[in-house]
Motif scaffolding. Structure first.
Motif, PDB file in Angstrom:
ATOM      1  N   VAL A  32      26.362  19.209  -2.401  1.00 23.30           N
ATOM      2  CA  VAL A  32      24.932  19.430  -2.665  1.00 23.30           C
ATOM      3  C   VAL A  32      24.316  20.243  -1.533  1.00 23.30           C
ATOM      4  O   VAL A  32      23.628  21.243  -1.770  1.00 23.30           O
ATOM      5  CB  VAL A  32      24.185  18.083  -2.840  1.00 23.30           C
ATOM      6  N   ALA A  33      24.567  19.847  -0.294  1.00 23.77           N
ATOM      7  CA  ALA A  33      24.000  20.563   0.860  1.00 23.77           C
ATOM      8  C   ALA A  33      24.517  22.001   0.920  1.00 23.77           C
ATOM      9  O   ALA A  33      23.759  22.935   1.210  1.00 23.77           O
ATOM     10  CB  ALA A  33      24.338  19.830   2.160  1.00 23.77           C
ATOM     11  N   LYS A  34      25.780  22.194   0.603  1.00 22.33           N
ATOM     12  CA  LYS A  34      26.393  23.538   0.673  1.00 22.33           C
ATOM     13  C   LYS A  34      25.779  24.482  -0.360  1.00 22.33           C
ATOM     14  O   LYS A  34      25.736  25.685  -0.146  1.00 22.33           O
ATOM     15  CB  LYS A  34      27.908  23.423   0.468  1.00 22.33           C
ATOM     16  N   ARG A  35      25.287  23.939  -1.463  1.00 22.48           N
ATOM     17  CA  ARG A  35      24.622  24.787  -2.462  1.00 22.48           C
ATOM     18  C   ARG A  35      23.366  25.428  -1.891  1.00 22.48           C
ATOM     19  O   ARG A  35      22.981  26.519  -2.285  1.00 22.48           O
ATOM     20  CB  ARG A  35      24.255  23.977  -3.695  1.00 22.48           C
ATOM     21  N   PHE A  36      22.712  24.731  -0.973  1.00 19.49           N
ATOM     22  CA  PHE A  36      21.487  25.249  -0.369  1.00 19.49           C
ATOM     23  C   PHE A  36      21.767  26.034   0.898  1.00 19.49           C
ATOM     24  O   PHE A  36      21.113  27.027   1.185  1.00 19.49           O
ATOM     25  CB  PHE A  36      20.523  24.100  -0.042  1.00 19.49           C
ATOM     26  N   LEU A  37      22.721  25.583   1.652  1.00 17.30           N
ATOM     27  CA  LEU A  37      23.001  26.162   2.967  1.00 17.30           C
ATOM     28  C   LEU A  37      24.309  26.930   2.907  1.00 17.30           C
ATOM     29  O   LEU A  37      25.320  26.403   2.461  1.00 17.30           O
ATOM     30  CB  LEU A  37      23.095  25.050   4.009  1.00 17.30           C
ATOM     31  N   LYS A  38      24.301  28.140   3.357  1.00 16.59           N
ATOM     32  CA  LYS A  38      25.508  28.966   3.284  1.00 16.59           C
ATOM     33  C   LYS A  38      26.530  28.553   4.339  1.00 16.59           C
ATOM     34  O   LYS A  38      27.718  28.675   4.142  1.00 16.59           O
ATOM     35  CB  LYS A  38      25.160  30.448   3.484  1.00 16.59           C
ATOM     36  N   ASP A  39      26.039  28.048   5.467  1.00 14.50           N
ATOM     37  CA  ASP A  39      26.903  27.722   6.591  1.00 14.50           C
ATOM     38  C   ASP A  39      27.470  26.306   6.445  1.00 14.50           C
ATOM     39  O   ASP A  39      26.715  25.337   6.271  1.00 14.50           O
ATOM     40  CB  ASP A  39      26.088  27.843   7.895  1.00 14.50           C
ATOM     41  N   ALA A  40      28.787  26.180   6.541  1.00 14.81           N
ATOM     42  CA  ALA A  40      29.448  24.883   6.378  1.00 14.81           C
ATOM     43  C   ALA A  40      29.019  23.882   7.444  1.00 14.81           C
ATOM     44  O   ALA A  40      28.815  22.705   7.148  1.00 14.81           O
ATOM     45  CB  ALA A  40      30.965  25.062   6.397  1.00 14.81           C
ATOM     46  N   SER A  41      28.872  24.346   8.676  1.00 17.78           N
ATOM     47  CA  SER A  41      28.488  23.403   9.740  1.00 17.78           C
ATOM     48  C   SER A  41      27.044  22.915   9.545  1.00 17.78           C
ATOM     49  O   SER A  41      26.742  21.762   9.852  1.00 17.78           O
ATOM     50  CB  SER A  41      28.677  24.014  11.127  1.00 17.78           C
ATOM     51  N   ASP A  42      26.163  23.784   9.039  1.00 17.43           N
ATOM     52  CA  ASP A  42      24.800  23.347   8.723  1.00 17.43           C
ATOM     53  C   ASP A  42      24.831  22.276   7.628  1.00 17.43           C
ATOM     54  O   ASP A  42      24.111  21.282   7.702  1.00 17.43           O
ATOM     55  CB  ASP A  42      23.934  24.521   8.248  1.00 17.43           C
ATOM     56  N   ALA A  43      25.675  22.484   6.621  1.00 17.14           N
ATOM     57  CA  ALA A  43      25.783  21.518   5.527  1.00 17.14           C
ATOM     58  C   ALA A  43      26.315  20.185   6.055  1.00 17.14           C
ATOM     59  O   ALA A  43      25.818  19.114   5.678  1.00 17.14           O
ATOM     60  CB  ALA A  43      26.682  22.058   4.416  1.00 17.14           C
ATOM     61  N   GLU A  44      27.299  20.238   6.946  1.00 16.52           N
ATOM     62  CA  GLU A  44      27.836  19.009   7.536  1.00 16.52           C
ATOM     63  C   GLU A  44      26.761  18.283   8.340  1.00 16.52           C
ATOM     64  O   GLU A  44      26.639  17.059   8.260  1.00 16.52           O
ATOM     65  CB  GLU A  44      29.032  19.329   8.433  1.00 16.52           C
ATOM     66  N   ASP A  45      25.996  19.051   9.121  1.00 16.57           N
ATOM     67  CA  ASP A  45      24.916  18.455   9.913  1.00 16.57           C
ATOM     68  C   ASP A  45      23.880  17.775   9.024  1.00 16.57           C
ATOM     69  O   ASP A  45      23.417  16.670   9.318  1.00 16.57           O
ATOM     70  CB  ASP A  45      24.227  19.508  10.781  1.00 16.57           C
ATOM     71  N   VAL A  46      23.521  18.454   7.937  1.00 18.95           N
ATOM     72  CA  VAL A  46      22.528  17.898   7.018  1.00 18.95           C
ATOM     73  C   VAL A  46      23.039  16.596   6.405  1.00 18.95           C
ATOM     74  O   VAL A  46      22.293  15.621   6.297  1.00 18.95           O
ATOM     75  CB  VAL A  46      22.153  18.931   5.923  1.00 18.95           C
ATOM     76  N   VAL A  47      24.296  16.567   6.026  1.00 17.37           N
ATOM     77  CA  VAL A  47      24.864  15.348   5.434  1.00 17.37           C
ATOM     78  C   VAL A  47      24.823  14.212   6.456  1.00 17.37           C
ATOM     79  O   VAL A  47      24.426  13.080   6.128  1.00 17.37           O
ATOM     80  CB  VAL A  47      26.301  15.590   4.919  1.00 17.37           C
ATOM     81  N   GLN A  48      25.199  14.505   7.696  1.00 12.83           N
ATOM     82  CA  GLN A  48      25.168  13.466   8.735  1.00 12.83           C
ATOM     83  C   GLN A  48      23.738  12.953   8.945  1.00 12.83           C
ATOM     84  O   GLN A  48      23.507  11.747   9.006  1.00 12.83           O
ATOM     85  CB  GLN A  48      25.727  14.012  10.061  1.00 12.83           C
ATOM     86  N   GLU A  49      22.795  13.873   9.043  1.00 14.83           N
ATOM     87  CA  GLU A  49      21.393  13.481   9.228  1.00 14.83           C
ATOM     88  C   GLU A  49      20.883  12.679   8.030  1.00 14.83           C
ATOM     89  O   GLU A  49      20.109  11.730   8.194  1.00 14.83           O
ATOM     90  CB  GLU A  49      20.520  14.715   9.449  1.00 14.83           C
ATOM     91  N   ALA A  50      21.314  13.077   6.831  1.00 14.92           N
ATOM     92  CA  ALA A  50      20.877  12.363   5.621  1.00 14.92           C
ATOM     93  C   ALA A  50      21.401  10.926   5.631  1.00 14.92           C
ATOM     94  O   ALA A  50      20.671   9.993   5.276  1.00 14.92           O
ATOM     95  CB  ALA A  50      21.345  13.102   4.374  1.00 14.92           C
ATOM     96  N   PHE A  51      22.653  10.745   6.025  1.00 11.53           N
ATOM     97  CA  PHE A  51      23.193   9.382   6.086  1.00 11.53           C
ATOM     98  C   PHE A  51      22.496   8.556   7.163  1.00 11.53           C
ATOM     99  O   PHE A  51      22.208   7.373   6.950  1.00 11.53           O
ATOM    100  CB  PHE A  51      24.710   9.396   6.312  1.00 11.53           C
ATOM    101  N   ILE A  52      22.211   9.162   8.301  1.00 13.23           N
ATOM    102  CA  ILE A  52      21.498   8.448   9.359  1.00 13.23           C
ATOM    103  C   ILE A  52      20.135   7.991   8.837  1.00 13.23           C
ATOM    104  O   ILE A  52      19.738   6.835   9.016  1.00 13.23           O
ATOM    105  CB  ILE A  52      21.352   9.328  10.620  1.00 13.23           C
ATOM    106  N   LYS A  53      19.445   8.912   8.174  1.00 14.23           N
ATOM    107  CA  LYS A  53      18.134   8.557   7.623  1.00 14.23           C
ATOM    108  C   LYS A  53      18.273   7.483   6.543  1.00 14.23           C
ATOM    109  O   LYS A  53      17.491   6.528   6.499  1.00 14.23           O
ATOM    110  CB  LYS A  53      17.439   9.795   7.053  1.00 14.23           C
ATOM    111  N   ALA A  54      19.273   7.656   5.664  1.00 11.70           N
ATOM    112  CA  ALA A  54      19.466   6.689   4.579  1.00 11.70           C
ATOM    113  C   ALA A  54      19.734   5.292   5.143  1.00 11.70           C
ATOM    114  O   ALA A  54      19.145   4.309   4.685  1.00 11.70           O
ATOM    115  CB  ALA A  54      20.608   7.131   3.668  1.00 11.70           C
ATOM    116  N   PHE A  55      20.611   5.191   6.140  1.00 10.43           N
ATOM    117  CA  PHE A  55      20.917   3.883   6.701  1.00 10.43           C
ATOM    118  C   PHE A  55      19.720   3.293   7.439  1.00 10.43           C
ATOM    119  O   PHE A  55      19.504   2.087   7.408  1.00 10.43           O
ATOM    120  CB  PHE A  55      22.142   3.945   7.615  1.00 10.43           C
TER     121      PHE A  55
END
Length: 183
Positions: A32-55
């Motif tokens: 999902v994040a990669k669909r919005f963000l072209k950069d793989a590391s940005d997508a990974e960062d967003v996923v990590q931040e999303a899980f931190i926020k979710a928890f």
């Protein structure tokens, strides 16, 4: 273990349950994040931040929607926030000038058989941002105009207009591709 049990354990800071939930959803949320963000590391960062926020906000999760849908909303919002922070601002349309008339053909998302999925993805990535986000949220992520208006902080009218214009631009790009011209 049932989903509700895992979530309850996560609410109690059970690290094993959190890891289990993370492993269950991380790949899908990365896509999902990669669909919005072209950069793989940005997508990974967003996923990590999303899980931190979710928890950290898990106590607010009421199970009105599935956990995956709730988490996906966080990932989409985090992705858009990152894009905004990189100065890829969404352009608000002046609602006074907007007037969209819905017609039955607005629901058609048909392309020629010769057009591949990669052609469609490439064309979407070449849309102006204001159209690209609405097209992706509507067509790929399955959000309705009310949800899109909340996510992007625009009106439903602006969402419908940007979708309509984005679809027209997308069809133009795909028609050019079909006729042998590159985007």
């Amino acid at each position: 273990m049932f989903q509700a049990d895992i979530i309850e354990q996560c609410k109690q800071n059970n690290r094993k349950a959190q890891l289990q939930l993370y492993n269950q959803y991380c790949d899908g949320m990365y896509i999902v994040a990669k669909r919005f963000l072209k950069d793989a590391s940005d997508a990974e960062d967003v996923v990590q931040e999303a899980f931190i926020k979710a928890f950290s906000k898990l106590h607010q999760y009421q199970a009105e929607v599935t956990f995956g849908a709730w988490l996906k909303r966080i990932v989409v919002n985090k992705s858009i926030d990152l894009l905004k922070s990189k100065k890829q601002q969404l352009v608000e349309l002046d609602e006074v000038h907007l007037k969209v008339v819905e017609t039955p053909q607005d629901d058609k998302w048909l392309v020629e058989d010769a057009i591949t999925l990669n052609d469609v993805k490439q064309a979407i990535s070449n849309l102006p941002d204001k159209y690209q986000y609405v097209v992706m949220l509507y067509l790929i992520e399955g959000y309705d105009h009310q949800e899109i208006s909340e996510i992007l902080s625009i009106s439903e009218v602006a969402s419908r207009t940007q979708l309509s214009r984005g679809k027209a631009k997308l069809q133009d790009l795909l028609t050019l591709k079909q006729n042998g011209t590159r985007y």
